[in-house]
Design a protein around this motif. Structure first.
Motif, short mmCIF file in Angstrom:
data_model
loop_
_atom_site.label_atom_id
_atom_site.label_comp_id
_atom_site.label_asym_id
_atom_site.label_seq_id
_atom_site.Cartn_x
_atom_site.Cartn_y
_atom_site.Cartn_z
N ASN A 41 0.78 -1.23 0.00
CA ASN A 41 0.00 0.00 0.00
C ASN A 41 0.82 1.29 0.00
O ASN A 41 0.29 2.35 -0.31
N HIS A 42 2.08 1.20 0.39
CA HIS A 42 2.91 2.40 0.52
C HIS A 42 4.29 2.20 -0.10
O HIS A 42 5.30 2.67 0.44
N TYR A 43 4.34 1.52 -1.24
CA TYR A 43 5.63 1.20 -1.84
C TYR A 43 6.48 2.44 -2.10
O TYR A 43 7.67 2.47 -1.78
N SER A 44 5.88 3.47 -2.68
CA SER A 44 6.65 4.68 -3.02
C SER A 44 7.29 5.30 -1.78
O SER A 44 8.44 5.74 -1.82
N GLU A 45 6.55 5.31 -0.70
CA GLU A 45 7.07 5.87 0.56
C GLU A 45 8.25 5.03 1.08
O GLU A 45 9.27 5.58 1.50
N SER A 99 10.20 3.00 -0.69
CA SER A 99 11.31 3.16 -1.62
C SER A 99 12.06 4.46 -1.36
O SER A 99 13.29 4.49 -1.29
N LYS A 100 11.31 5.54 -1.21
CA LYS A 100 11.92 6.85 -0.95
C LYS A 100 12.70 6.83 0.36
O LYS A 100 13.82 7.34 0.45
N GLN A 101 12.12 6.22 1.38
CA GLN A 101 12.79 6.15 2.69
C GLN A 101 14.09 5.36 2.61
O GLN A 101 15.10 5.76 3.19
N LYS A 138 16.03 5.00 0.01
CA LYS A 138 17.02 5.80 -0.72
C LYS A 138 17.56 6.95 0.13
O LYS A 138 18.75 7.22 0.12
N GLU A 139 16.67 7.63 0.85
CA GLU A 139 17.09 8.79 1.63
C GLU A 139 17.85 8.42 2.89
O GLU A 139 18.86 9.03 3.23
#
Length: 89
Positions: A13-17, A19-21, A23-24
């Motif tokens: 449900n929150h893949y983009s979040e 993924s971003k986390q 990377k950051e």
């Protein structure tokens, strides 16, 4: 530092979040199924770095074993072998 732990539903449900986390923060995230660790998500840059470091450690361990067991060559022969291997790539 403890890795972040998230349920498997978050991955869906929150893949983009996630993924971003990854990377950051450059830290892994543990994904759980039924409250137990199941999978670790890691940014590709960190994954590649981890693989390179592991390969270096394996190479160093092999070299240490060679020294312990007397499998040595003169320095020039060693560099010639490395040069040949790199040129054949």
């Amino acid at each position: 530092m403890q890795p972040e732990i998230r349920p498997s539903a978050d991955l869906r449900n929150h893949y983009s979040e996630i993924s971003k986390q990854c990377k950051e923060s450059r830290e892994p995230i543990v994904i759980t199924v039924n409250g137990r660790g199941d999978t670790v998500v890691l940014g590709i840059q960190q994954y590649n770095q981890m693989k390179a470091e592991l390969e270096l450690l394996r190479t160093l361990a092999e070299a240490e074993d060679d020294v312990k067991n007397g499998r040595l060559e003169p320095v020039q022969e060693t560099f010639d072998g490395i040069r040949s291997a790199l040129q054949s790539r």
